[in-house]
Design an enzyme around this catalytic site. Sequence first.
Site, PDB file in Angstrom:
ATOM      1  CG  HIS A  74      -3.604   6.498 -10.810  1.00  0.00           C
ATOM      2  ND1 HIS A  74      -3.982   6.240  -9.515  1.00  0.00           N
ATOM      3  CD2 HIS A  74      -2.283   6.160 -10.878  1.00  0.00           C
ATOM      4  CE1 HIS A  74      -2.959   5.754  -8.834  1.00  0.00           C
ATOM      5  NE2 HIS A  74      -1.908   5.713  -9.626  1.00  0.00           N
ATOM      6  CE  LYS A  79       3.115   0.580  -4.256  1.00  0.00           C
ATOM      7  NZ  LYS A  79       2.532   1.270  -5.430  1.00  0.00           N
TER       8      LYS A  79
HETATM    9  O1  PNS Z   1       1.077   0.978  -8.979  1.00  0.00           O
HETATM   10  P1  PNS Z   1       2.270   0.101  -8.731  1.00  0.00           P
HETATM   11  O2  PNS Z   1       2.143  -0.594  -7.387  1.00  0.00           O
HETATM   12  O3  PNS Z   1       3.564   0.825  -8.879  1.00  0.00           O
HETATM   13  O4  PNS Z   1       2.219  -1.030  -9.868  1.00  0.00           O
HETATM   14  C1  PNS Z   1       3.164  -2.079  -9.883  1.00  0.00           C
HETATM   15  C2  PNS Z   1       2.637  -3.249 -10.717  1.00  0.00           C
HETATM   16  C3  PNS Z   1       1.307  -3.730 -10.171  1.00  0.00           C
HETATM   17  C4  PNS Z   1       2.460  -2.808 -12.166  1.00  0.00           C
HETATM   18  C5  PNS Z   1       3.701  -4.384 -10.647  1.00  0.00           C
HETATM   19  O5  PNS Z   1       3.922  -4.731  -9.303  1.00  0.00           O
HETATM   20  C6  PNS Z   1       3.300  -5.600 -11.465  1.00  0.00           C
HETATM   21  O6  PNS Z   1       3.488  -5.611 -12.664  1.00  0.00           O
HETATM   22  N1  PNS Z   1       2.713  -6.616 -10.783  1.00  0.00           N
HETATM   23  C7  PNS Z   1       2.303  -7.834 -11.433  1.00  0.00           C
HETATM   24  C8  PNS Z   1       3.296  -8.962 -11.125  1.00  0.00           C
HETATM   25  C9  PNS Z   1       4.551  -8.801 -11.922  1.00  0.00           C
HETATM   26  O7  PNS Z   1       4.551  -8.872 -13.145  1.00  0.00           O
HETATM   27  N2  PNS Z   1       5.666  -8.560 -11.228  1.00  0.00           N
HETATM   28  C10 PNS Z   1       6.952  -8.421 -11.837  1.00  0.00           C
HETATM   29  C11 PNS Z   1       7.287  -6.981 -12.106  1.00  0.00           C
HETATM   30  S1  PNS Z   1       9.007  -6.881 -12.330  1.00  0.00           S
END
Ligand code: PNS
Length: 165
Positions: free
Chosen positions: A17, A41
């Site tokens: 990261h 998660k």
């Molecule tokens: O590190 P990760 O868990 O792969 O990140 C995923 C994340 C947090 C970027 C994604 O789950 C997200 O954008 N969450 C916010 C809610 C949202 O917009 N969900 C729709 C995504 S299609």
Amino acid sequence: MKTFIFPGSFDPFSLGHIDIARRASKLCDKLVVAIMINRAKNSLFTVEERVGMAKICLSDLPNVEVISRETLLVDLYRELGASAVVRGLRSESDFRYEAEMNAANTLMFPDYQVIFLPCRADLAFTSSSIIKEVAYYGGDISRMCLPEIEDMVHKKLLDKKADKK
Ligand code: PNS
């Protein structure tokens, strides 16, 4: 003013990261690292702890801000008037997942733009999940995260084990 968003769960913040944030910060005026909720998660750390960890990891990057949001990513994108979202790509399976998210985000907000940065080859197979798994069994995570984060992971896992007793 070009603002990029680097969103993720960051549970915990890894060397991978840091590498992506460092490189992305050179491509924009401001990089907003956004700790967000991935409902698929179960997080080990609270959002506040994850914000703290990201700040420790990125303290030497002047144009980086760390925030947290419990919203859709596209809503944050609109709110910040962002030019792009940055995501690190490790593998083919990452690409499939990222393609799905990108498709959904673009359907919700057609101006949404994502930039994929390839991960450093030596970190391509590490992840926050692997850090937690290795640490849980007492393995060495010192080449996957900063020493401060390593200490926090070990402490958190010890606290969790104590809670279970
Ligand atoms: O590190 P990760 O868990 O792969 O990140 C995923 C994340 C947090 C970027 C994604 O789950 C997200 O954008 N969450 C916010 C809610 C949202 O917009 N969900 C729709 C995504 S299609």
